[in-house]
Design an enzyme around this catalytic site. Structure first.
Site, PDB file in Angstrom:
ATOM      1  N   HIS A  60       0.861  -1.189   0.000  1.00  0.00           N
ATOM      2  CA  HIS A  60       0.000   0.000   0.000  1.00  0.00           C
ATOM      3  C   HIS A  60       0.888   1.226   0.000  1.00  0.00           C
ATOM      4  O   HIS A  60       1.654   1.428   0.943  1.00  0.00           O
ATOM      5  CB  HIS A  60      -0.904  -0.007   1.231  1.00  0.00           C
ATOM      6  CG  HIS A  60      -1.852  -1.162   1.269  1.00  0.00           C
ATOM      7  ND1 HIS A  60      -3.062  -1.128   0.636  1.00  0.00           N
ATOM      8  CD2 HIS A  60      -1.760  -2.392   1.816  1.00  0.00           C
ATOM      9  CE1 HIS A  60      -3.693  -2.290   0.813  1.00  0.00           C
ATOM     10  NE2 HIS A  60      -2.924  -3.085   1.517  1.00  0.00           N
ATOM     11  N   ARG A  62      -0.532   4.333  -0.567  1.00  0.00           N
ATOM     12  CA  ARG A  62      -1.371   5.416  -0.017  1.00  0.00           C
ATOM     13  C   ARG A  62      -1.456   6.662  -0.886  1.00  0.00           C
ATOM     14  O   ARG A  62      -1.788   7.738  -0.381  1.00  0.00           O
ATOM     15  CB  ARG A  62      -0.857   5.839   1.370  1.00  0.00           C
ATOM     16  CG  ARG A  62      -0.632   4.701   2.352  1.00  0.00           C
ATOM     17  CD  ARG A  62      -1.912   4.022   2.713  1.00  0.00           C
ATOM     18  NE  ARG A  62      -1.748   3.076   3.799  1.00  0.00           N
ATOM     19  CZ  ARG A  62      -2.572   2.068   4.023  1.00  0.00           C
ATOM     20  NH1 ARG A  62      -3.612   1.873   3.230  1.00  0.00           N
ATOM     21  NH2 ARG A  62      -2.386   1.251   5.025  1.00  0.00           N
ATOM     22  N   ASP A 149      -8.977  -5.174  -2.175  1.00  0.00           N
ATOM     23  CA  ASP A 149      -8.258  -5.508  -0.935  1.00  0.00           C
ATOM     24  C   ASP A 149      -8.743  -4.688   0.248  1.00  0.00           C
ATOM     25  O   ASP A 149      -8.902  -3.483   0.163  1.00  0.00           O
ATOM     26  CB  ASP A 149      -6.755  -5.270  -1.101  1.00  0.00           C
ATOM     27  CG  ASP A 149      -6.001  -5.680   0.158  1.00  0.00           C
ATOM     28  OD1 ASP A 149      -6.350  -6.724   0.734  1.00  0.00           O
ATOM     29  OD2 ASP A 149      -5.077  -4.961   0.565  1.00  0.00           O
ATOM     30  N   HIS A 176      -9.205 -10.508  -0.576  1.00  0.00           N
ATOM     31  CA  HIS A 176      -8.919 -10.331   0.848  1.00  0.00           C
ATOM     32  C   HIS A 176     -10.073 -11.033   1.561  1.00  0.00           C
ATOM     33  O   HIS A 176     -11.145 -10.448   1.715  1.00  0.00           O
ATOM     34  CB  HIS A 176      -8.876  -8.832   1.183  1.00  0.00           C
ATOM     35  CG  HIS A 176      -8.838  -8.516   2.639  1.00  0.00           C
ATOM     36  ND1 HIS A 176      -7.850  -7.753   3.205  1.00  0.00           N
ATOM     37  CD2 HIS A 176      -9.646  -8.865   3.663  1.00  0.00           C
ATOM     38  CE1 HIS A 176      -8.077  -7.635   4.507  1.00  0.00           C
ATOM     39  NE2 HIS A 176      -9.165  -8.299   4.811  1.00  0.00           N
ATOM     40  N   HIS A 229      -2.818 -12.787   1.956  1.00  0.00           N
ATOM     41  CA  HIS A 229      -2.519 -12.937   3.393  1.00  0.00           C
ATOM     42  C   HIS A 229      -3.343 -13.987   4.142  1.00  0.00           C
ATOM     43  O   HIS A 229      -4.121 -13.673   5.019  1.00  0.00           O
ATOM     44  CB  HIS A 229      -2.590 -11.587   4.120  1.00  0.00           C
ATOM     45  CG  HIS A 229      -3.680 -10.643   3.669  1.00  0.00           C
ATOM     46  ND1 HIS A 229      -5.013 -11.008   3.606  1.00  0.00           N
ATOM     47  CD2 HIS A 229      -3.626  -9.348   3.247  1.00  0.00           C
ATOM     48  CE1 HIS A 229      -5.711  -9.975   3.192  1.00  0.00           C
ATOM     49  NE2 HIS A 229      -4.911  -8.972   2.943  1.00  0.00           N
ATOM     50  N   ASP A 302       2.146  -7.036   2.668  1.00  0.00           N
ATOM     51  CA  ASP A 302       0.961  -6.249   3.019  1.00  0.00           C
ATOM     52  C   ASP A 302       1.409  -4.949   3.700  1.00  0.00           C
ATOM     53  O   ASP A 302       0.827  -4.505   4.686  1.00  0.00           O
ATOM     54  CB  ASP A 302       0.004  -7.054   3.905  1.00  0.00           C
ATOM     55  CG  ASP A 302      -1.364  -6.378   4.041  1.00  0.00           C
ATOM     56  OD1 ASP A 302      -1.603  -5.359   3.358  1.00  0.00           O
ATOM     57  OD2 ASP A 302      -2.194  -6.876   4.824  1.00  0.00           O
ATOM     58  N   GLY A 321      -3.048  -2.481  10.139  1.00  0.00           N
ATOM     59  CA  GLY A 321      -1.951  -2.474   9.173  1.00  0.00           C
ATOM     60  C   GLY A 321      -0.608  -2.119   9.767  1.00  0.00           C
ATOM     61  O   GLY A 321      -0.508  -1.311  10.669  1.00  0.00           O
TER      62      GLY A 321
HETATM   63 ZN    ZN Z   1      -5.792  -7.120   2.624  1.00  0.00          ZN
END
Ligand code: ZN
Lengths: 428, 312
Positions: A60, A62, A149, A176, A229, A302, A321
């Site tokens: 990620h 962002r 996700d 996910h 994951h 992740d 996260g």
């Molecule tokens: Zn995820």
């Protein structure tokens, strides 16, 4: 460029050999026990490992929308510092890539970054689970995968149709898996620790049920399904069963699920609040077994950065996260390779060759003549304590802060260019 | 020995620490019984109650405890509206610290908040109830009351009845009772028994009558009516029939004496009947008095008091 005296790990044949590697125009042109050239830059890496550049198919960055947490540049710096030469960006941005616009923005912004940045698009508009994204447009713009996700597509009909399009367009679908009504606003694994801590639990069933449905739809549609994951033993069993049926199903696991359990949450540390949650030791054992036996194809971080003021709050209010790119390799090397739970070659298979195959990346993933010179140098003796100062990404929400880890990437080469070099006081 | 800065839960306390607090609560209770309920022990110290969830009962109990020990007190009720204004918990803590507060008793709807505060402050933190995690002073006052009435804890059979899942009182009681050598059974509707609770060392029983026949002491938890729409309860009527402590169920015990505790406030006619609540075996009012005594003991010890309990 000539890299001399490295312990070269060729993943596909599983051997480590002392070799010299010659690079020309970004391509590996020769690998031999001894190459001597005086007309090129020579880098001597005696005593260090030369491994294929790591590929992380779940990060990620962002950007756009949450650049206070990370942006494409800071995320790329974190990736390169972690020894990665390829990453797949997830679509949890604002706006999200449910059409080509965000993909074009990403492409433009990452043009000059020495990292193979790959793009995923959303399955549904705004990742809301109701209407399909513009699949043709996303494919044309260069998306290699589609996923919502973070939000499992709970509507079965929508997901089925998405998988039908994905099959036709040869897009990888990443799921996910978490059935939201069973997860029921949980914040950690449901079990002994959720009971002791008085926190709402996420039952393993929420994940297992979602995986089961997604695999059934993969069976119906023939689409390629990648389960993100994994965190449960039953999830591993379901993926194994799907593979046995010959379905195009692959799966990943994160470093933190492999080395941490929910017991670590006893102090309500929000840097350990992740989704899916850290589970019990028995689940963790099944994940490692699934990894060793080939059921789990890939280790992906992740990487989910959050600003410290967002994490330094009441547990329920903290976002899920953790920051993962920079410590992934040393964590796995320290906790799995040095403890003889997995060999270095097998670990790398999950972090280079397999993700390259799943993402259909040609000339990447291994050290071979003719491949891109995407290479990482690992110092197997370098031992560093994880600290905020050591981390180069924007966010510091790393669950291994304070831990001493061994086996750090010290140089990352992207297409023949040194894209990152670890500079340490007193260390060469 | 109690050499702690914070009281976050009974899980972290040793048997000896719990006994020390209970021992010191005794002379504290004597102070409450005097005409002039004041000793100078905490003069010059400032104690704040920081409540993110309204609870007049617990807040007043802490305040009185602090005042009886001559501490200066400050009471802060944080309504959800001021949270929405954007002041973070960390900001609030820094403000209190800057004002010179030394001890805070924190009540919060989220589990783990006292722990979180303890990691971010120089003040001593007392958990006055966090989410469905712990409510240590409530459990201490329950232990004190049981000891006062039955002279011991060890070997007693104690049942905790009702909504175990959402109950911080249940969790703190379980840790405290087990550490002091009691046997514990939790009894309640299946939807409200948290997973793997047996691993704490308790028995789980779904049938109330069997539980009452087994127990020496019952701790009846308050049922939160608002939990109903979450699908935890069938109906309140059924709850009363199955898990309410009624005259009828006690009469079936044929004269066996049960000590009955309830953390209050009571939902009469739901988890406990009038008849039972007002019977001599129910010690709800003693619990309230003992609550002040136990909190005085906790404040005294966290402020650095010694174990002699000589507080005059
Ligand atoms: Zn995820």
């Amino acid at each position: 460029m000539l890299i001399k005296n490295g312990n070269v790990v060729m993943v596909e044949d599983g051997k480590i050999r002392k070799m010299d590697v010659l690079i020309d125009k970004g391509i590996i042109v020769e690998i031999s026990p001894e190459i001597n050239r005086s007309d090129v830059e020579v880098i001597d890496i005696e005593g260090k490992f030369l491994i294929p550049g790591l590929i992380d198919m779940h990060v990620h960055f962002r950007d756009p929308g949450y650049t206070h947490k990370e942006d494409i540049h800071s995320g790329s710096n974190a990736a390169l510092a972690g020894g990665f030469t390829g990453v797949l960006m997830m679509p949890n941005t604002d706006p999200p890539p449910d059409n080509a616009t965000v993909i074009y923005y990403w492409k433009e912004k990452s043009k000059s970054i020495p990292l193979n940045i790959l793009f995923s698009g959303c399955i549904t508009k705004n990742r809301a689970g109701k209407e399909l994204s513009k699949f043709y447009e996303l494919k044309e713009a260069g998306a290699v995968a589609i996923t919502d996700d973070g939000n499992w597509v709970a509507d079965g009909a929508v997901f089925r149709h998405a998988m039908e399009y994905a099959a036709a367009l040869d897009l990888l679908v990443i799921t996910h898996p978490e059935e939201p009504t069973i997860a029921n606003r949980g914040v950690i694994n449901e079990g002994y620790w959720s009971t002791v801590l008085g926190l709402r639990g996420i039952p393993k069933a929420a994940e297992n049920i979602a995986i089961y449905r997604d695999i059934e739809i993969a069976k119906m549609t023939g689409a390629k399904l990648h389960v993100a994951h994994l965190s449960t033993a039953e999830g591993v069993r379901l993926v194994a069963a799907a593979k046995k049926l010959g379905l195009k199903v692959t799966a990943e696991v994160t470093p933190h699920h492999l080395v941490l359990t929910d017991e670590a949450l006893a102090g309500y540390d929000t840097n350990l609040k992740v989704n899916p949650p850290l589970r019990e030791a028995e689940e963790q054992k099944a994940l490692l077994k699934g990894l060793l036996e080939g059921v789990i194809d890939v280790i992906a971080t992740d990487h989910a950065p959050h600003a410290s003021y967002e994490k330094n709050v009441e547990f329920n209010d903290a976002p899920f996260g953790i920051e993962g790119l920079e410590t992934a390799f040393p964590v796995l090397y320290t906790e799995l390779v040095l403890k003889k739970k997995i060999t270095l070659e097998k670990l790398l298979l999950k972090m280079t060759v397999n993700p390259a195959k799943i993402l259909q990346l040609p000339k990447q993933g291994d050290i071979k003549k003719g491949n891109y010179a995407n290479l990482t140098v690992i110092d197997p003796k370098l031992t560093l304590k994880v600290s905020e100062e050591l981390l180069v990404g924007k966010s510091k929400n790393n669950p291994f802060l304070g831990r001493t880890l061994t086996g750090w990437p010290v140089m990352t080469v992207y297409q023949g260019i040194v894209a990152y070099q670890r500079l340490l006081k007193g260390v060469q | 020995m109690v050499k702690r800065k914070h009281l976050l839960g009974l899980q972290e306390l040793s048997k000896e620490e719990i006994n020390t607090i209970l021992d010191i609560a005794r002379p504290m209770r004597d102070i409450i019984m005097r005409d002039i309920k004041k000793v100078p022990t905490l003069r010059g110290k400032t104690v704040a109650t920081l409540f993110y969830e309204p609870s007049t009962r617990t807040r007043s109990s802490f305040e009185l405890a602090a005042k009886f020990l001559s501490a200066d007190t400050l009471s802060i009720n944080v309504s959800s509206s001021s949270v929405q204004k954007g002041e973070s918990l960390i900001d609030t803590i820094r403000t209190l610290e800057a004002m010179g507060v030394e001890i805070i008793a924190v009540r919060h709807q989220q589990s783990g908040v006292p722990k979180f505060i303890s990691l971010n402050t120089k003040m001593s933190v007392i958990n006055a109830g966090d989410g469905f995690h712990e409510h240590p002073t409530q459990a201490l006052l329950d232990l004190f009351t049981i000891k006062q009435k039955l002279y011991k804890i060890e070997g007693l059979k104690v049942a905790i009845i009702g909504d175990i899942y959402h109950s911080r009182v249940a969790r703190s009681n379980i840790w405290g009772l087990l550490k002091l050598g009691a046997e514990v059974t939790v009894c309640g509707p299946p939807s409200l028994i948290p997973v793997e609770i047996e691993k704490l060392g308790v028995r789980v029983e779904i049938n109330l009558q069997r539980t009452l026949e087994w127990a020496d002491v019952v701790n009846v938890l308050r049922i939160q009516k608002e939990r109903q729409d979450a699908g935890y309860l069938t109906t309140l009527d059924e709850y009363r029939d199955w898990y309410g402590l009624t005259q009828e169920k006690l009469e079936k015990l044929k004269g066996k004496k049960l000590l009955i505790l309830h953390p209050g406030p009571l939902n009469r006619g739901v988890e406990i009947d009038d008849y039972v609540a007002d019977s001599p075996n129910a010690v709800v009012n003693e619990q309230v008095t003992n609550g002040v005594a136990v909190r005085m003991a906790v404040l005294y010890l966290l402020a650095g008091g010694n174990e002699s309990g000589n507080v005059d």
